[in-house]
Design a protein around this motif. Structure first.
Motif, PDB file in Angstrom:
ATOM      1  N   TYR A  90       0.146   3.208  -3.046  1.00 40.98           N
ATOM      2  CA  TYR A  90       0.392   2.401  -4.243  1.00 40.98           C
ATOM      3  C   TYR A  90       0.577   0.915  -3.897  1.00 40.98           C
ATOM      4  O   TYR A  90       0.765   0.090  -4.779  1.00 40.98           O
ATOM      5  N   LEU A  91       0.535   0.590  -2.602  1.00 39.21           N
ATOM      6  CA  LEU A  91       0.732  -0.779  -2.136  1.00 39.21           C
ATOM      7  C   LEU A  91      -0.587  -1.381  -1.689  1.00 39.21           C
ATOM      8  O   LEU A  91      -1.538  -0.654  -1.360  1.00 39.21           O
ATOM      9  N   THR A  92      -0.629  -2.699  -1.640  1.00 36.19           N
ATOM     10  CA  THR A  92      -1.779  -3.354  -1.023  1.00 36.19           C
ATOM     11  C   THR A  92      -1.750  -3.073   0.477  1.00 36.19           C
ATOM     12  O   THR A  92      -0.731  -2.642   1.035  1.00 36.19           O
ATOM     13  N   GLY A  93      -2.857  -3.306   1.139  1.00 30.74           N
ATOM     14  CA  GLY A  93      -2.931  -3.048   2.576  1.00 30.74           C
ATOM     15  C   GLY A  93      -1.883  -3.814   3.361  1.00 30.74           C
ATOM     16  O   GLY A  93      -1.199  -3.261   4.226  1.00 30.74           O
ATOM     17  N   ASP A  94      -1.741  -5.106   3.070  1.00 35.70           N
ATOM     18  CA  ASP A  94      -0.752  -5.914   3.798  1.00 35.70           C
ATOM     19  C   ASP A  94       0.669  -5.465   3.489  1.00 35.70           C
ATOM     20  O   ASP A  94       1.528  -5.411   4.375  1.00 35.70           O
ATOM     21  N   ALA A  95       0.930  -5.129   2.227  1.00 33.36           N
ATOM     22  CA  ALA A  95       2.277  -4.689   1.854  1.00 33.36           C
ATOM     23  C   ALA A  95       2.623  -3.366   2.514  1.00 33.36           C
ATOM     24  O   ALA A  95       3.764  -3.151   2.945  1.00 33.36           O
ATOM     25  N   ALA A  96       1.639  -2.466   2.622  1.00 39.24           N
ATOM     26  CA  ALA A  96       1.882  -1.166   3.255  1.00 39.24           C
ATOM     27  C   ALA A  96       2.241  -1.334   4.727  1.00 39.24           C
ATOM     28  O   ALA A  96       3.085  -0.604   5.258  1.00 39.24           O
ATOM     29  N   LYS A  97       1.617  -2.314   5.386  1.00 40.90           N
ATOM     30  CA  LYS A  97       1.921  -2.553   6.799  1.00 40.90           C
ATOM     31  C   LYS A  97       3.313  -3.165   6.979  1.00 40.90           C
ATOM     32  O   LYS A  97       4.013  -2.871   7.949  1.00 40.90           O
ATOM     33  N   ALA A  98       3.718  -4.009   6.039  1.00 37.85           N
ATOM     34  CA  ALA A  98       4.992  -4.719   6.181  1.00 37.85           C
ATOM     35  C   ALA A  98       6.186  -3.907   5.679  1.00 37.85           C
ATOM     36  O   ALA A  98       7.315  -4.113   6.128  1.00 37.85           O
ATOM     37  N   TRP A  99       5.945  -2.992   4.745  1.00 39.62           N
ATOM     38  CA  TRP A  99       7.035  -2.226   4.131  1.00 39.62           C
ATOM     39  C   TRP A  99       7.664  -1.274   5.139  1.00 39.62           C
ATOM     40  O   TRP A  99       6.971  -0.564   5.858  1.00 39.62           O
ATOM     41  N   LYS A 100       8.990  -1.229   5.219  1.00 43.82           N
ATOM     42  CA  LYS A 100       9.704  -0.379   6.160  1.00 43.82           C
ATOM     43  C   LYS A 100      10.625   0.580   5.388  1.00 43.82           C
ATOM     44  O   LYS A 100      11.799   0.290   5.181  1.00 43.82           O
ATOM     45  N   PRO A 101      10.092   1.719   4.959  1.00 45.73           N
ATOM     46  CA  PRO A 101      10.907   2.644   4.162  1.00 45.73           C
ATOM     47  C   PRO A 101      12.084   3.223   4.919  1.00 45.73           C
ATOM     48  O   PRO A 101      13.094   3.607   4.321  1.00 45.73           O
ATOM     49  N   ARG A 169      -2.248  -2.751  -7.556  1.00 45.93           N
ATOM     50  CA  ARG A 169      -1.473  -2.317  -6.398  1.00 45.93           C
ATOM     51  C   ARG A 169      -0.245  -3.237  -6.253  1.00 45.93           C
ATOM     52  O   ARG A 169      -0.260  -4.407  -6.659  1.00 45.93           O
ATOM     53  N   ILE A 170       0.803  -2.688  -5.669  1.00 45.94           N
ATOM     54  CA  ILE A 170       2.043  -3.446  -5.475  1.00 45.94           C
ATOM     55  C   ILE A 170       1.928  -4.275  -4.200  1.00 45.94           C
ATOM     56  O   ILE A 170       1.679  -3.736  -3.114  1.00 45.94           O
ATOM     57  N   ASP A 171       2.106  -5.585  -4.333  1.00 46.17           N
ATOM     58  CA  ASP A 171       2.043  -6.422  -3.132  1.00 46.17           C
ATOM     59  C   ASP A 171       3.430  -6.890  -2.684  1.00 46.17           C
ATOM     60  O   ASP A 171       3.573  -7.441  -1.592  1.00 46.17           O
ATOM     61  N   ALA A 172       4.454  -6.657  -3.507  1.00 44.92           N
ATOM     62  CA  ALA A 172       5.822  -7.019  -3.124  1.00 44.92           C
ATOM     63  C   ALA A 172       6.760  -5.899  -3.589  1.00 44.92           C
ATOM     64  O   ALA A 172       7.368  -5.985  -4.654  1.00 44.92           O
ATOM     65  N   PRO A 173       6.870  -4.824  -2.784  1.00 49.04           N
ATOM     66  CA  PRO A 173       7.760  -3.719  -3.163  1.00 49.04           C
ATOM     67  C   PRO A 173       9.214  -4.074  -2.887  1.00 49.04           C
ATOM     68  O   PRO A 173       9.496  -5.030  -2.159  1.00 49.04           O
ATOM     69  N   PRO A 174      10.161  -3.324  -3.434  1.00 48.03           N
ATOM     70  CA  PRO A 174      11.562  -3.550  -3.076  1.00 48.03           C
ATOM     71  C   PRO A 174      11.796  -3.149  -1.622  1.00 48.03           C
ATOM     72  O   PRO A 174      11.027  -2.351  -1.071  1.00 48.03           O
ATOM     73  N   PRO A 175      12.827  -3.673  -0.983  1.00 50.23           N
ATOM     74  CA  PRO A 175      13.082  -3.296   0.406  1.00 50.23           C
ATOM     75  C   PRO A 175      13.505  -1.841   0.518  1.00 50.23           C
ATOM     76  O   PRO A 175      14.251  -1.329  -0.308  1.00 50.23           O
ATOM     77  N   GLY A 176      13.008  -1.143   1.532  1.00 46.92           N
ATOM     78  CA  GLY A 176      13.422   0.223   1.778  1.00 46.92           C
ATOM     79  C   GLY A 176      13.042   1.165   0.651  1.00 46.92           C
ATOM     80  O   GLY A 176      12.048   0.991  -0.049  1.00 46.92           O
ATOM     81  N   VAL A 177      13.871   2.195   0.477  1.00 45.05           N
ATOM     82  CA  VAL A 177      13.634   3.243  -0.521  1.00 45.05           C
ATOM     83  C   VAL A 177      14.766   3.214  -1.532  1.00 45.05           C
ATOM     84  O   VAL A 177      15.916   2.933  -1.188  1.00 45.05           O
ATOM     85  N   VAL A 178      14.467   3.528  -2.773  1.00 41.98           N
ATOM     86  CA  VAL A 178      15.484   3.616  -3.817  1.00 41.98           C
ATOM     87  C   VAL A 178      15.245   4.883  -4.624  1.00 41.98           C
ATOM     88  O   VAL A 178      14.096   5.256  -4.895  1.00 41.98           O
ATOM     89  N   MET A 179      16.325   5.595  -4.973  1.00 38.44           N
ATOM     90  CA  MET A 179      16.192   6.805  -5.783  1.00 38.44           C
ATOM     91  C   MET A 179      17.524   7.138  -6.431  1.00 38.44           C
ATOM     92  O   MET A 179      18.578   6.616  -6.047  1.00 38.44           O
TER      93      MET A 179
END
Length: 614
Positions: A90-101, A169-179
């Motif tokens: 659900y993220l852009t390619g760059d966002a998927a690489k940078a995101w740290k769940p 696609r999401i290019d700026a997700p929130p940090p980490g995971v939320v639920m």
């Protein structure tokens, strides 16, 4: 299994509920893919009893709108996808690489809400923004350590329409995971890692003392391998200053090519291959490493792990150990509590066998059982050879031997508090035979430590203590202390880390980094350790009624039912050996106790101040 989540506004339903592919673990390799179009329906978010069932989210649907992408991403965070690979789609390619769940997890009272932002709340042709919101109740950090949290969760989320695919696609997700809380409880489970107290108490004869360090791991995403990696990575930051690991620094798993997880064999033996850091450990140290693993993994599977085999980087066997080997090599808990103790109607210290169905209450041997001093509270050393008692008016503390004919001697401590409630608390013994007590004198409130229960009391440094201590209880490991702290009419339960400076002549002692584990409670009136990382307490929420509950040292709520209701509880006692009964003092019923799977049973009507050794 839909996530517990709030949509934009007041619990609005998402435009499209993302479906899940659900497969039994044994059948995963043969599961057919789910269709990405057609009718979709909500699936009830209920806890599953079969831990082998894993739930996977579907990837984004072709030409899905911006809100659908946001909804799908938040749903995917609650699935059992090992590396959050579906969420990354659900993220852009760059966002998927940078995101740290794996860096952080935020737990909300309910699932996150998503409110669109922008011009009149509408999307443009190329970008869209949302704000995620909710009420925080906890965070889990990169070490998988849980901590209560309060306040509002409010994070931006930004989407773009990709130029080549024209997909949102999401290019700026929130940090980490939320639920939300319910999804967190469905997806994660608490596990105790085990390390050893840095300063092994002399009372153990030099054997290392096990200390529990709870973490949260994902229930259905290879929890055993997750837990072993976390154990090897070392203790949590809060516990690290007072514990050690027998695994050499830098020790990691070295799984064979094509092997991705650790699994016990048919005999419940687990083979743990390690990298070269562990190649040269001696036999004794290797046995301690095996003990850490066995204590950590014993409750992670229904059958447990009966023994472990540690391998070096070249596949050679370093050592093996069984569960009984681990128990013999390491001091774990308090051993067998022979008796439960309380004060009878004559304010004497009495005892009854811990596991007897027909309790025979008798005075303890020695002066405290003979009524030499009338007592209002008492504590028994963990080896059950010594006892300490506070006099009926709370002004004096006596220590005596539990031996017939033993005399009492002079008080070891005196309080100058003007009223009974402003004097000494119930004392507590640590695992090294030292005695702890707080003086509640408003003119000089202090926490005190008496080495071996005698000599000049040492004032314990308590930086960060905000309030006056109302109750003290040491853990069996001697490195954690539970305190009920009173401030402005509110009583809360805090856990502190015990640090000792043995290099000084005075043997300075400090309790540092106190943290509240009951922020939701307005009043905590009684508590006791009830396991390696669990306490039982009596308290109430604002506007609520008194209740008994269990709480973990990290502030989370353990799985399972709370103790059966009991009215008018003024004091309670539990053993760190969890199979032993709870004991309580109720204004209505006197001394009562509760065995597993039964109801509260009255022991004696005329009795107060129950305690287990410690």
């Amino acid at each position: 299994m839909g996530a517990d989540r709030v949509g934009g506004g007041r619990r609005r339903k998402p435009v499209r509920t993302v479906a899940y592919a659900v497969c039994g673990a044994v059948l995963l390799a043969g599961c057919a893919s789910m269709p990405d179009s057609g009718d979709l329906r909500d699936v009830e978010s209920t806890p599953r009893q079969d831990t082998q069932v894993r739930v996977f989210a579907l990837p984004p649907r072709e030409n899905a709108g911006a809100r659908e992408i946001v909804d799908g991403f938040l749903e995917a965070l609650t699935s059992d996808d090992p590396q959050f690979e579906t969420a990354k789609k659900y993220l852009t390619g760059d966002a998927a690489k940078a995101w740290k769940p794996e860096a952080s997890l935020t737990v909300l009272e309910e699932g996150p809400g998503a409110t669109p932002e922008g011009v009149n709340g509408r999307d443009t042709q190329s970008e869209s923004s949302f704000r995620l919101y909710g009420d925080k109740i906890a965070t889990v950090d990169g070490q998988q350590t849980y901590a209560p949290a309060a306040g509002t969760y409010d994070k931006p989320l930004h989407l773009i329409r990709e130029k080549k695919s024209h997909q949102w696609r999401i290019d700026a997700p929130p940090p980490g995971v939320v639920m939300g809380k319910s999804d967190f409880l469905r997806n994660y489970t608490s596990v105790n890692k085990y390390y050893f107290a840095s300063n092994t108490p002399s009372a153990t004869g030099g054997q290392p003392v096990a200390v529990a360090d709870p973490v949260y791991v994902r229930k259905k995403v290879d929890p055993m391998t997750q837990t072993v990696r976390l154990l090897l990575a070392g203790p949590s930051r809060w516990l690290d200053p007072v514990v050690r690991s027998s695994f050499p620094t830098g020790t990691k798993l070295k799984l064979r090519k094509g092997v991705t997880s650790l699994t016990p064999d048919e005999q419940n033996r687990l083979t743990v291959p390690l990298n070269a850091r562990a190649n040269r450990v001696g036999a004794g140290r290797c046995q301690e490493m095996a003990a850490q693993l066995l204590f950590t993994l014993r409750d992670l599977t229904p059958a447990g792990v009966d023994d472990v085999a540690l391998q070096g980087s070249d596949g050679t066997q370093l050592c093996t150990a069984t569960a009984s080997d681990a128990e013999n090599a390491v001091v774990h808990g308090v051993g067998k509590n022979e008796y439960q103790y309380f004060l009878d109607g004559k304010h004497r210290l009495v005892r009854l066998p811990s596991e007897s169905s027909n309790p025979d209450v008798t005075p303890v041997p020695g002066a405290l059982g003979e009524g030499a001093k009338e007592l209002r509270s008492a504590a028994v050393s963990r080896d059950e050879r010594m006892a300490a008692g506070v006099t009926l008016d709370g002004s004096e503390l006596y220590v005596g031997s539990l031996v017939s004919g033993a005399s009492l001697g002079d008080p070891v401590l005196h309080s100058d508090g003007k009223t009974q409630k402003d004097r000494l608390t119930t004392p507590s013994w640590d695992g090294d035979g030292n005695l702890w007590v707080a003086d509640r004198d408003p003119d000089r409130p202090r926490l005190l430590f008496l080495k071996d229960g005698a000599g000049e009391p040492i004032e314990v440094s308590t930086p960060g203590l905000d309030g006056r201590i109302d109750a003290v209880r040491l853990a069996a490991d001697g490195v954690r202390i539970a305190l009920i702290v009173e401030k402005d009419g509110k009583k809360s339960l805090s856990i502190g880390r015990v640090e000792r400076d043995d290099k000084t002549d005075e043997g300075a002692v400090s309790v540092v980094e106190l943290r509240s584990v009951t922020p939701q409670l307005e009043e905590v009136t009684a508590m006791s350790w009830a396991g390696d990382s669990r306490l039982v307490l009596v308290g109430r929420e604002r506007g609520g009624v008194q209740q008994m509950a269990y709480v973990q040292v990290d502030g989370s709520t353990p799985v399972g039912s709370p103790p059966a209701a009991l009215t008018g509880v003024k004091a309670l006692a539990a053993s760190e050996e969890e199979q032993l009964p709870l004991v309580a003092y109720s204004e209505e019923d006197g001394i009562v106790r509760l065995s597993s799977g039964s109801k509260w049973q009255q022991v004696v009507k005329d009795g107060t101040a129950p305690v287990y050794p410690g």
